[in-house]
Design an enzyme around this catalytic site. Structure first.
Site, PDB file in Angstrom:
ATOM      1  N   SER A  54      10.868  34.415 -69.884  1.00  0.00           N
ATOM      2  CA  SER A  54      10.682  33.233 -69.024  1.00  0.00           C
ATOM      3  C   SER A  54       9.922  32.119 -69.741  1.00  0.00           C
ATOM      4  O   SER A  54      10.284  30.939 -69.630  1.00  0.00           O
ATOM      5  CB  SER A  54       9.977  33.609 -67.720  1.00  0.00           C
ATOM      6  OG  SER A  54       8.817  34.360 -67.965  1.00  0.00           O
TER       7      SER A  54
ATOM      8  N   HIS B 136      13.119  42.041 -67.110  1.00  0.00           N
ATOM      9  CA  HIS B 136      11.942  41.143 -67.051  1.00  0.00           C
ATOM     10  C   HIS B 136      11.413  41.162 -65.604  1.00  0.00           C
ATOM     11  O   HIS B 136      11.098  42.223 -65.081  1.00  0.00           O
ATOM     12  CB  HIS B 136      12.375  39.760 -67.549  1.00  0.00           C
ATOM     13  CG  HIS B 136      11.264  38.789 -67.818  1.00  0.00           C
ATOM     14  ND1 HIS B 136       9.950  39.143 -67.938  1.00  0.00           N
ATOM     15  CD2 HIS B 136      11.284  37.426 -67.995  1.00  0.00           C
ATOM     16  CE1 HIS B 136       9.194  38.068 -68.176  1.00  0.00           C
ATOM     17  NE2 HIS B 136       9.985  37.012 -68.204  1.00  0.00           N
TER      18      HIS B 136
ATOM     19  N   HIS C 122       7.137  48.238 -72.573  1.00  0.00           N
ATOM     20  CA  HIS C 122       6.909  46.803 -72.825  1.00  0.00           C
ATOM     21  C   HIS C 122       7.284  46.474 -74.264  1.00  0.00           C
ATOM     22  O   HIS C 122       7.131  47.304 -75.156  1.00  0.00           O
ATOM     23  CB  HIS C 122       5.444  46.417 -72.573  1.00  0.00           C
ATOM     24  CG  HIS C 122       5.269  44.960 -72.371  1.00  0.00           C
ATOM     25  ND1 HIS C 122       5.078  44.081 -73.409  1.00  0.00           N
ATOM     26  CD2 HIS C 122       5.305  44.204 -71.232  1.00  0.00           C
ATOM     27  CE1 HIS C 122       4.992  42.859 -72.926  1.00  0.00           C
ATOM     28  NE2 HIS C 122       5.133  42.902 -71.607  1.00  0.00           N
TER      29      HIS C 122
ATOM     30  N   ARG D 273      -2.892  44.129 -66.166  1.00  0.00           N
ATOM     31  CA  ARG D 273      -2.445  43.562 -64.880  1.00  0.00           C
ATOM     32  C   ARG D 273      -2.125  44.694 -63.896  1.00  0.00           C
ATOM     33  O   ARG D 273      -2.289  44.556 -62.690  1.00  0.00           O
ATOM     34  CB  ARG D 273      -1.215  42.663 -65.090  1.00  0.00           C
ATOM     35  CG  ARG D 273      -1.481  41.471 -66.001  1.00  0.00           C
ATOM     36  CD  ARG D 273      -0.213  40.725 -66.323  1.00  0.00           C
ATOM     37  NE  ARG D 273       0.743  41.551 -67.047  1.00  0.00           N
ATOM     38  CZ  ARG D 273       1.983  41.165 -67.365  1.00  0.00           C
ATOM     39  NH1 ARG D 273       2.408  39.964 -67.046  1.00  0.00           N
ATOM     40  NH2 ARG D 273       2.793  41.985 -68.020  1.00  0.00           N
TER      41      ARG D 273
ATOM     42  N   ASP E 251       4.773  45.243 -63.343  1.00  0.00           N
ATOM     43  CA  ASP E 251       5.727  45.391 -62.246  1.00  0.00           C
ATOM     44  C   ASP E 251       5.655  46.756 -61.565  1.00  0.00           C
ATOM     45  O   ASP E 251       6.180  46.928 -60.467  1.00  0.00           O
ATOM     46  CB  ASP E 251       7.154  45.142 -62.762  1.00  0.00           C
ATOM     47  CG  ASP E 251       7.303  43.734 -63.299  1.00  0.00           C
ATOM     48  OD1 ASP E 251       6.844  42.802 -62.612  1.00  0.00           O
ATOM     49  OD2 ASP E 251       7.849  43.556 -64.394  1.00  0.00           O
TER      50      ASP E 251
HETATM   51  N1  CMX Z   1      12.639  53.893 -69.392  1.00  0.00           N
HETATM   52  C1  CMX Z   1      13.575  54.410 -70.199  1.00  0.00           C
HETATM   53  N2  CMX Z   1      13.822  53.984 -71.451  1.00  0.00           N
HETATM   54  C2  CMX Z   1      13.049  53.008 -71.923  1.00  0.00           C
HETATM   55  C3  CMX Z   1      12.023  52.416 -71.157  1.00  0.00           C
HETATM   56  C4  CMX Z   1      11.839  52.887 -69.843  1.00  0.00           C
HETATM   57  N3  CMX Z   1      10.930  52.362 -69.034  1.00  0.00           N
HETATM   58  N4  CMX Z   1      11.436  51.462 -71.887  1.00  0.00           N
HETATM   59  C5  CMX Z   1      12.071  51.435 -73.069  1.00  0.00           C
HETATM   60  N5  CMX Z   1      13.051  52.361 -73.089  1.00  0.00           N
HETATM   61  C6  CMX Z   1      14.036  52.591 -74.133  1.00  0.00           C
HETATM   62  C7  CMX Z   1      14.791  51.292 -74.399  1.00  0.00           C
HETATM   63  O1  CMX Z   1      15.817  51.084 -73.447  1.00  0.00           O
HETATM   64  C8  CMX Z   1      15.282  51.514 -75.793  1.00  0.00           C
HETATM   65  O2  CMX Z   1      16.405  52.360 -75.709  1.00  0.00           O
HETATM   66  P1  CMX Z   1      17.656  52.179 -76.714  1.00  0.00           P
HETATM   67  O3  CMX Z   1      17.096  52.474 -78.079  1.00  0.00           O
HETATM   68  O4  CMX Z   1      18.639  53.173 -76.229  1.00  0.00           O
HETATM   69  O5  CMX Z   1      18.105  50.766 -76.580  1.00  0.00           O
HETATM   70  C9  CMX Z   1      14.139  52.295 -76.437  1.00  0.00           C
HETATM   71  O6  CMX Z   1      13.396  52.872 -75.345  1.00  0.00           O
HETATM   72  C10 CMX Z   1      13.199  51.444 -77.263  1.00  0.00           C
HETATM   73  O7  CMX Z   1      12.724  50.389 -76.463  1.00  0.00           O
HETATM   74  P2  CMX Z   1      11.302  49.722 -76.754  1.00  0.00           P
HETATM   75  O8  CMX Z   1      11.336  49.171 -78.135  1.00  0.00           O
HETATM   76  O9  CMX Z   1      10.199  50.649 -76.408  1.00  0.00           O
HETATM   77  O10 CMX Z   1      11.262  48.568 -75.669  1.00  0.00           O
HETATM   78  P3  CMX Z   1      11.976  47.147 -75.706  1.00  0.00           P
HETATM   79  O11 CMX Z   1      11.068  46.197 -76.356  1.00  0.00           O
HETATM   80  O12 CMX Z   1      13.346  47.238 -76.259  1.00  0.00           O
HETATM   81  O13 CMX Z   1      12.127  46.824 -74.166  1.00  0.00           O
HETATM   82  C11 CMX Z   1      11.457  46.673 -71.918  1.00  0.00           C
HETATM   83  C12 CMX Z   1      11.021  46.494 -73.370  1.00  0.00           C
HETATM   84  C13 CMX Z   1      10.335  46.154 -71.026  1.00  0.00           C
HETATM   85  C14 CMX Z   1      12.706  45.859 -71.670  1.00  0.00           C
HETATM   86  C15 CMX Z   1      11.689  48.183 -71.660  1.00  0.00           C
HETATM   87  O14 CMX Z   1      10.493  48.909 -71.833  1.00  0.00           O
HETATM   88  C16 CMX Z   1      12.253  48.452 -70.266  1.00  0.00           C
HETATM   89  O15 CMX Z   1      13.474  48.392 -70.102  1.00  0.00           O
HETATM   90  N6  CMX Z   1      11.376  48.781 -69.257  1.00  0.00           N
HETATM   91  C17 CMX Z   1      11.822  48.937 -67.900  1.00  0.00           C
HETATM   92  C18 CMX Z   1      12.057  47.566 -67.258  1.00  0.00           C
HETATM   93  C19 CMX Z   1      10.740  46.869 -67.005  1.00  0.00           C
HETATM   94  O16 CMX Z   1       9.805  47.431 -66.480  1.00  0.00           O
HETATM   95  N7  CMX Z   1      10.684  45.583 -67.350  1.00  0.00           N
HETATM   96  C20 CMX Z   1       9.519  44.722 -67.041  1.00  0.00           C
HETATM   97  C21 CMX Z   1       8.675  44.368 -68.250  1.00  0.00           C
HETATM   98  C22 CMX Z   1       7.535  43.456 -67.871  1.00  0.00           C
HETATM   99  C23 CMX Z   1       8.030  42.108 -67.431  1.00  0.00           C
HETATM  100  O17 CMX Z   1       8.571  41.370 -68.266  1.00  0.00           O
HETATM  101  O18 CMX Z   1       7.946  41.782 -66.254  1.00  0.00           O
END
Ligand code: CMX
Length: 473
Positions: free
Chosen positions: A272, A302, A356, A365, A411
């Protein structure tokens, strides 16, 4: 002829901008604080550019190019800075420090988001009087005619439209009053005064958007795009927003003060903030830029994660009920939740609210929302479920072996607060995130214009070009 018209427009625009500010001593004060801070920062920026222009602050790699640019420090963003372990700092202040130092609402418990706005813009903690005057200024700018344009736009969208789509469209409708766009079109905006128009637009947007967001909330409840209660000028920004949505409890107002203060900003690279500042770098006005940022916030990885978390929690509760899991028996509950979470992970889905891109520890937070629940409703059933999940999830995600951060983010907790106070429409939750987020990202836009940042335009590369270079193919 053209020159005469230009001179006339310059005079008019300069006058109207100055008049608006003269009428509002607090905006004069705010502008003076920005100019002062900018003069101080400019000394550093000149030195950095002159003596360290070629020094590396991070390297791009093939992995980073394919991996969403993780780890590349490629932006300057002034309002906040994220440490992977400590979490966010707003102009150098951690969340507990902000809770302690910023002026608070009537209960004396939680910080005021308008105080956070002052902090992010100027780098200084405002006095209680400054926060109060800034809030009065925001009330003064809530132009009913302009707000009604957004009201009509939202009402024209089909019922059942996602509230984030409505909010983004509402912000675009407010854009019809953009001072930046008008001044640019009139030929009176230039690099030295862009920031003043950006400030004007941002203050207007922060003033008016809660009205639009409250109308969107009421549409969910009653079908009508209108306020549940009229704006009350004696209320602070957060409590008035809650009031306009129809919530009159002091305790919920405090919850909103905290919620809207901690979601404001998370440095410049998140979707964002980056989208807003990227779009603004093309000199799109703050409305166009923030609407774009909202569209990124609306993604499930996000901001929409706060909505998804509730789906996950209710899904867990339902499965537990179907299997007659006794929540009072902690071991049984943990075992059942572990089983259901593995089913989710094995189906290839992510656990919302965990993980994250930058953080590597529990998000502060999350912690401060948990503390709020402990203070106000420690026995809440949903809060207890979230606590149990917090106990087991880092272990599960570590065993799963994918995520770099098995801990909760912001979140994972926000929905529990809202559910407790009767805001049960989880489809709306990301709008609250957006109402808060504008405070940080618009501060970022103003600072980008103050510092004369250029159009953002990183270089991209194709797989073919990479293969030629590294694989010699
Ligand atoms: N559950 C399952 N798998 C997860 C995970 C979770 N909560 N968080 C990360 N992973 C997975 C990723 O999907 C990725 O898988 P692939 O290798 O198959 O693509 C792997 O772990 C590595 O990811 P990462 O490097 O640890 O995390 P990223 O930087 O790629 O992604 C985020 C960060 C937030 C998108 C991810 O942790 C996620 O999808 N979390 C759940 C959604 C969420 O809570 N988002 C809100 C974040 C805060 C905000 O912006 O508001």
């Amino acid at each position: 002829m053209r020159t005469a018209r230009f001179a006339m427009l310059s005079r008019c625009s300069g006058l109207s901008l100055r008049c608006a500010s003269t009428a509002s001593p607090i905006v004069e004060e705010l502008r003076a604080a920005l100019v002062k801070k900018n003069a101080e920062d400019m000394v550093l920026i000149k030195d950095l550019k002159k003596n360290h222009d070629g020094d590396a602050i991070g390297a791009s790699t093939v992995g980073a190019a394919y991996g969403g640019m993780r780890g590349i420090t490629g932006l300057v963003y002034e309002p906040s800075l994220l440490d992977p372990v400590e979490g966010i700092r707003f102009r150098g202040l951690s969340i507990p420090e902000c809770q302690e130092k910023l002026p608070k609402g009537t209960t004396g418990q939680e910080p005021l988001p308008e105080a956070m706005l002052w902090l992010l813009l100027t780098g200084e903690v405002p006095t209680a009087e400054q926060a109060k005057a800034l809030n009065a200024e925001l009330h003064r700018r809530a132009d009913k005619e302009v707000i009604s344009r957004a009201q009509k736009t939202v009402a024209a969208l089909p019922k059942g439209t996602h509230p984030m789509t409505e909010f983004s469209a509402g912000v675009l409708a407010l854009q019809t009053d953009s001072k930046f766009a008008q001044a640019y079109s009139d030929g009176v905006a230039n690099k030295s005064n862009y920031w003043e128009y950006a400030l004007e637009d941002s203050l207007n947007l922060i003033s008016r958007s809660p009205h639009v967001a409250a109308m969107i909330y009421n549409r969910l409840r009653t079908g009508k795009v209108e306020l549940a209660a009229e704006s009350r000028p004696e209320l602070d920004w957060a409590s008035n927003f809650a009031n306009m949505m129809g919530f009159q409890s002091e305790e919920f107002w405090d919850c909103m003060r905290l919620y809207l203060s901690i979601h404001v900003d998370h440095e410049g690279g998140n979707v964002s903030a980056h989208t807003t500042t990227l779009v603004a770098s093309a000199l799109s006005d703050p409305y166009l830029s923030f609407s774009a940022g909202l569209n990124g916030l609306a993604g499930p990885l996000h901001g929409l994660a706060n909505q998804e978390v509730l789906k996950y929690l209710f899904g867990m509760q339902e499965l537990c009920r179907a299997d007659k899991v006794d929540f009072k028996d902690e071991a049984t509950a943990e075992k059942a939740l572990t089983k259901y979470t593995w089913n989710l992970l094995n189906s290839g889905r992510v656990v919302p609210g965990y993980g994250h891109a930058v953080l590597r520890k529990t998000d502060p937070r999350y912690t401060c929302q948990r503390d709020f629940c402990m203070r106000h409703f420690p026995d809440d059933e949903l809060f207890q479920l979230v606590n149990t999940i917090y106990k087991i999830m880092p272990g599960i995600l570590t065993e799963h072996g994918k995520t770099k951060n098995p801990y909760p983010n912001v979140d994972a907790h926000s929905g529990v607060l809202l559910q407790h106070y009767g805001m049960t429409e989880q489809v709306y939750y990301t709008v609250l995130f957006g109402v808060s987020r504008q405070i940080g990202v618009l501060s970022g836009v103003i600072w980008d214009r103050l510092q004369g940042r250029p159009l953002e335009r990183p270089k991209s590369i194709t797989t073919e070009a990479l293969a030629k270079r590294f694989l010699k193919k």
